[in-house]
Scaffold this motif. Structure first.
Motif, PDB file in Angstrom:
ATOM      1  N   LYS A  13      -6.463   0.668   1.513  1.00  0.00           N
ATOM      2  CA  LYS A  13      -5.176   1.220   1.956  1.00  0.00           C
ATOM      3  C   LYS A  13      -5.253   1.888   3.339  1.00  0.00           C
ATOM      4  O   LYS A  13      -4.603   1.440   4.283  1.00  0.00           O
ATOM      5  CB  LYS A  13      -4.663   2.218   0.916  1.00  0.00           C
ATOM      6  N   TYR A  14      -6.050   2.922   3.470  1.00  0.00           N
ATOM      7  CA  TYR A  14      -6.076   3.655   4.744  1.00  0.00           C
ATOM      8  C   TYR A  14      -6.821   2.883   5.834  1.00  0.00           C
ATOM      9  O   TYR A  14      -6.581   3.102   7.016  1.00  0.00           O
ATOM     10  CB  TYR A  14      -6.657   5.059   4.550  1.00  0.00           C
ATOM     11  N   ASN A  15      -7.699   1.985   5.447  1.00  0.00           N
ATOM     12  CA  ASN A  15      -8.351   1.137   6.455  1.00  0.00           C
ATOM     13  C   ASN A  15      -7.356   0.158   7.071  1.00  0.00           C
ATOM     14  O   ASN A  15      -7.367  -0.057   8.279  1.00  0.00           O
ATOM     15  CB  ASN A  15      -9.534   0.395   5.840  1.00  0.00           C
ATOM     16  N   ILE A  16      -6.497  -0.411   6.240  1.00  0.00           N
ATOM     17  CA  ILE A  16      -5.469  -1.325   6.760  1.00  0.00           C
ATOM     18  C   ILE A  16      -4.518  -0.552   7.676  1.00  0.00           C
ATOM     19  O   ILE A  16      -4.174  -1.010   8.777  1.00  0.00           O
ATOM     20  CB  ILE A  16      -4.681  -1.985   5.596  1.00  0.00           C
ATOM     21  N   LEU A  17      -4.103   0.624   7.231  1.00  0.00           N
ATOM     22  CA  LEU A  17      -3.179   1.426   8.048  1.00  0.00           C
ATOM     23  C   LEU A  17      -3.822   1.783   9.395  1.00  0.00           C
ATOM     24  O   LEU A  17      -3.170   1.753  10.439  1.00  0.00           O
ATOM     25  CB  LEU A  17      -2.758   2.697   7.295  1.00  0.00           C
ATOM     26  N   GLU A  18      -5.116   2.107   9.354  1.00  0.00           N
ATOM     27  CA  GLU A  18      -5.836   2.459  10.587  1.00  0.00           C
ATOM     28  C   GLU A  18      -5.951   1.243  11.509  1.00  0.00           C
ATOM     29  O   GLU A  18      -5.734   1.342  12.722  1.00  0.00           O
ATOM     30  CB  GLU A  18      -7.227   3.003  10.226  1.00  0.00           C
ATOM     31  N   ALA A  19      -6.297   0.096  10.933  1.00  0.00           N
ATOM     32  CA  ALA A  19      -6.422  -1.126  11.739  1.00  0.00           C
ATOM     33  C   ALA A  19      -5.084  -1.490  12.382  1.00  0.00           C
ATOM     34  O   ALA A  19      -5.039  -1.935  13.531  1.00  0.00           O
ATOM     35  CB  ALA A  19      -6.932  -2.277  10.869  1.00  0.00           C
ATOM     36  N   GLN A  20      -4.003  -1.271  11.644  1.00  0.00           N
ATOM     37  CA  GLN A  20      -2.660  -1.521  12.207  1.00  0.00           C
ATOM     38  C   GLN A  20      -2.383  -0.563  13.351  1.00  0.00           C
ATOM     39  O   GLN A  20      -1.895  -0.958  14.406  1.00  0.00           O
ATOM     40  CB  GLN A  20      -1.591  -1.340  11.117  1.00  0.00           C
ATOM     41  N   SER A  68      -7.755  -5.849  -6.118  1.00  0.00           N
ATOM     42  CA  SER A  68      -7.901  -5.292  -7.452  1.00  0.00           C
ATOM     43  C   SER A  68      -8.491  -3.893  -7.470  1.00  0.00           C
ATOM     44  O   SER A  68      -9.445  -3.596  -6.766  1.00  0.00           O
ATOM     45  CB  SER A  68      -8.798  -6.244  -8.254  1.00  0.00           C
ATOM     46  N   GLY A  69      -7.912  -3.035  -8.282  1.00  0.00           N
ATOM     47  CA  GLY A  69      -8.512  -1.758  -8.668  1.00  0.00           C
ATOM     48  C   GLY A  69      -8.903  -0.871  -7.503  1.00  0.00           C
ATOM     49  O   GLY A  69      -8.092  -0.528  -6.648  1.00  0.00           O
ATOM     50  N   ASN A  70     -10.175  -0.504  -7.476  1.00  0.00           N
ATOM     51  CA  ASN A  70     -10.611   0.449  -6.439  1.00  0.00           C
ATOM     52  C   ASN A  70     -10.616  -0.188  -5.038  1.00  0.00           C
ATOM     53  O   ASN A  70     -10.560   0.513  -4.039  1.00  0.00           O
ATOM     54  CB  ASN A  70     -11.973   1.055  -6.788  1.00  0.00           C
ATOM     55  N   LYS A  71     -10.651  -1.508  -4.973  1.00  0.00           N
ATOM     56  CA  LYS A  71     -10.623  -2.160  -3.656  1.00  0.00           C
ATOM     57  C   LYS A  71      -9.252  -1.952  -2.997  1.00  0.00           C
ATOM     58  O   LYS A  71      -9.145  -1.862  -1.778  1.00  0.00           O
ATOM     59  CB  LYS A  71     -10.946  -3.653  -3.787  1.00  0.00           C
ATOM     60  N   PHE A  72      -8.231  -1.854  -3.807  1.00  0.00           N
ATOM     61  CA  PHE A  72      -6.887  -1.509  -3.328  1.00  0.00           C
ATOM     62  C   PHE A  72      -6.921  -0.113  -2.709  1.00  0.00           C
ATOM     63  O   PHE A  72      -6.465   0.097  -1.579  1.00  0.00           O
ATOM     64  CB  PHE A  72      -5.941  -1.544  -4.536  1.00  0.00           C
ATOM     65  N   ARG A  73      -7.485   0.833  -3.437  1.00  0.00           N
ATOM     66  CA  ARG A  73      -7.560   2.224  -2.957  1.00  0.00           C
ATOM     67  C   ARG A  73      -8.364   2.305  -1.657  1.00  0.00           C
ATOM     68  O   ARG A  73      -8.044   3.040  -0.746  1.00  0.00           O
ATOM     69  CB  ARG A  73      -8.235   3.113  -4.005  1.00  0.00           C
ATOM     70  N   LYS A  74      -9.454   1.554  -1.601  1.00  0.00           N
ATOM     71  CA  LYS A  74     -10.363   1.648  -0.463  1.00  0.00           C
ATOM     72  C   LYS A  74      -9.795   0.980   0.782  1.00  0.00           C
ATOM     73  O   LYS A  74     -10.107   1.358   1.901  1.00  0.00           O
ATOM     74  CB  LYS A  74     -11.698   0.990  -0.818  1.00  0.00           C
ATOM     75  N   PHE A 112       0.801  -1.225   0.000  1.00  0.00           N
ATOM     76  CA  PHE A 112       0.000   0.000   0.000  1.00  0.00           C
ATOM     77  C   PHE A 112       0.835   1.278   0.000  1.00  0.00           C
ATOM     78  O   PHE A 112       0.547   2.214   0.707  1.00  0.00           O
ATOM     79  CB  PHE A 112      -0.964   0.002   1.189  1.00  0.00           C
ATOM     80  N   LYS A 113       1.925   1.280  -0.772  1.00  0.00           N
ATOM     81  CA  LYS A 113       2.646   2.542  -0.942  1.00  0.00           C
ATOM     82  C   LYS A 113       1.907   3.363  -2.001  1.00  0.00           C
ATOM     83  O   LYS A 113       0.920   2.899  -2.572  1.00  0.00           O
ATOM     84  CB  LYS A 113       4.091   2.274  -1.339  1.00  0.00           C
ATOM     85  N   LEU A 120      -7.971   4.874 -20.785  1.00  0.00           N
ATOM     86  CA  LEU A 120      -8.364   3.991 -19.690  1.00  0.00           C
ATOM     87  C   LEU A 120      -7.265   3.968 -18.622  1.00  0.00           C
ATOM     88  O   LEU A 120      -6.102   3.692 -18.931  1.00  0.00           O
ATOM     89  CB  LEU A 120      -8.594   2.576 -20.234  1.00  0.00           C
ATOM     90  N   LYS A 121      -7.638   4.279 -17.397  1.00  0.00           N
ATOM     91  CA  LYS A 121      -6.675   4.222 -16.291  1.00  0.00           C
ATOM     92  C   LYS A 121      -6.661   2.806 -15.741  1.00  0.00           C
ATOM     93  O   LYS A 121      -7.662   2.318 -15.238  1.00  0.00           O
ATOM     94  CB  LYS A 121      -7.045   5.246 -15.201  1.00  0.00           C
ATOM     95  N   ARG A 122      -5.505   2.148 -15.836  1.00  0.00           N
ATOM     96  CA  ARG A 122      -5.432   0.719 -15.564  1.00  0.00           C
ATOM     97  C   ARG A 122      -5.249   0.404 -14.078  1.00  0.00           C
ATOM     98  O   ARG A 122      -4.257  -0.192 -13.673  1.00  0.00           O
ATOM     99  CB  ARG A 122      -4.321   0.093 -16.418  1.00  0.00           C
ATOM    100  N   GLU A 123      -6.251   0.772 -13.298  1.00  0.00           N
ATOM    101  CA  GLU A 123      -6.223   0.427 -11.875  1.00  0.00           C
ATOM    102  C   GLU A 123      -6.356  -1.082 -11.658  1.00  0.00           C
ATOM    103  O   GLU A 123      -6.058  -1.592 -10.584  1.00  0.00           O
ATOM    104  CB  GLU A 123      -7.353   1.157 -11.142  1.00  0.00           C
ATOM    105  N   ASP A 124      -6.840  -1.758 -12.710  1.00  0.00           N
ATOM    106  CA  ASP A 124      -6.962  -3.223 -12.603  1.00  0.00           C
ATOM    107  C   ASP A 124      -5.594  -3.889 -12.484  1.00  0.00           C
ATOM    108  O   ASP A 124      -5.505  -5.031 -12.043  1.00  0.00           O
ATOM    109  CB  ASP A 124      -7.725  -3.791 -13.810  1.00  0.00           C
ATOM    110  N   LEU A 125      -4.545  -3.173 -12.860  1.00  0.00           N
ATOM    111  CA  LEU A 125      -3.202  -3.769 -12.810  1.00  0.00           C
ATOM    112  C   LEU A 125      -2.453  -3.447 -11.513  1.00  0.00           C
ATOM    113  O   LEU A 125      -1.301  -3.826 -11.357  1.00  0.00           O
ATOM    114  CB  LEU A 125      -2.365  -3.282 -14.009  1.00  0.00           C
ATOM    115  N   LEU A 126      -3.107  -2.768 -10.579  1.00  0.00           N
ATOM    116  CA  LEU A 126      -2.427  -2.366  -9.341  1.00  0.00           C
ATOM    117  C   LEU A 126      -1.898  -3.552  -8.546  1.00  0.00           C
ATOM    118  O   LEU A 126      -0.825  -3.503  -7.976  1.00  0.00           O
ATOM    119  CB  LEU A 126      -3.387  -1.577  -8.432  1.00  0.00           C
TER     120      LEU A 126
END
Ligand SMILES: *Cc1c(COP(=O)(O)O)cnc(C)c1O
Length: 306
Positions: free
Chosen positions: A42-49, A34-40, A3-4, A23-29
């Motif tokens: 990120k900060y939840n994982i950091l908060e849980a940590q 995948s994609g927007n689930k990665f974005r969503k 999650f950098k 097309l913005k290839r967020e599917d390749l993150l």
């Protein structure tokens, strides 16, 4: 470290009626988050940590991209994971369910534990009494809502667009809960507009997003491209997705991104945009769901998605 700050590349697709589409290839993150689930996440994982949680608990349907992403993120970051899954019947013979359901099989292989609940009970998932019962049952858990949408998820989605993207007039994204669209709207420049393509029937999302960001008028939601509702699909959409893949060598998922690209194409044909407009569509991922859809299509005697 997954999650950098990661920037995905934009790919030129086509120019039609003087309108250019990228097309913005967020599917390749990431292969599994995948994609927007990665974005969503990120900060939840950091908060849980930060809060030193040991367990993530979340909700989803049996083929949910979000369930799949949380299960893998949990494995990666040493959280236990619990999935509250819609559909009590799936829990009857769990071995059979896992054999038939690639999403849940994958999640289980990442260590996710499931609780299967009835569809009517699932509707209470945001209610206080429901949540407090879960806390009684599972102890201290970090709860991520269905589809992963909360304030931290929106913050993550604000990182999808970068300064490189300022040249685009319209940013398009698929809409489920509206978290991704809200993040995108929050990060627009004054010259830009966002268009959401609803993957489900009804216009309640407009109201929901309006509540979140009442002062923004630089966006709209297209309600005509859901193909009958969430996860509904027909031969026209299948053909579109397969032709798109043939032409650009890019897979679209049938629930979200396929419907969005179909919608963009249709709006261009209807001459909704001025000549010279630059459109950036976001590929939010979701390809793990194709397998399950193809099984459904086989049963219906419809062609497969490539
Ligand atoms: C979950 C998902 C969406 C919907 O995102 P929301 O933020 O819930 O609107 C769109 N596309 C894909 C591929 C998804 O998995």
């Amino acid at each position: 470290m997954v999650f950098k700050n990661i920037v995905s590349k934009n790919e030129f697709l086509y120019t039609k009626n003087g309108i250019s589409v990228y097309l913005k290839r967020e599917d390749l993150l990431h292969p599994y988050i995948s994609g927007n689930k990665f974005r969503k996440l990120k900060y939840n994982i950091l908060e849980a940590q930060k809060e030193e949680h040991k367990t993530l608990l979340t909700f989803g349907g049996a083929h949910s991209n979000h369930i799949s992403a949380v299960a893998y993120a949990g494995k990666l970051y040493n959280f236990k994971t619990i999935g509250i899954i819609r559909g009590e019947e799936l829990g009857m013979v769990i071995e059979n369910t896992l054999e038939q359901n690639t999403t849940l099989k994958f999640a289980a292989s990442c260590g996710m534990k499931f609780k299967f609940i009835t569809r009517s009970n699932y509707r209470n998932k945001n209610e206080e009494s429901f949540i407090s019962n879960l806390k009684k049952e599972f102890g201290t858990v970090y709860i991520i809502p269905e589809g992963g949408t909360n304030k931290l998820a929106i913050k993550g989605c604000q990182e999808i667009l970068t300064s490189e993207d300022e040249k685009f007039d319209y940013i398009c994204t698929s809409v489920g809960t509206g978290g991704t669209l809200t993040g995108v709207i929050n990060s627009l420049k004054h010259n830009q507009k966002a268009i959401g393509f609803s993957s489900l029937k009804g216009d309640f999302l407009k109201t929901e997003i309006n509540k979140l960001i009442p002062n923004n008028t630089n966006w709209n939601i297209q309600l005509n491209y859901h193909f009958g509702g969430f996860a509904k699909i027909n031969i026209e959409l299948i053909t579109f997705i397969n032709k798109f893949n043939e032409k650009y060598n890019i897979a679209l998922d049938p629930i979200y991104t396929g419907k969005m690209m179909f919608g963009i194409n249709d709006l261009i044909e209807q001459k909704v945009f001025k000549k010279g407009t630059n459109i950036l569509a976001i590929h939010t991922g979701g390809l793990q769901g194709i397998h399950a859809m193809n099984k459904k299509l086989t049963k219906k005697g419809l062609p497969q998605i490539a």
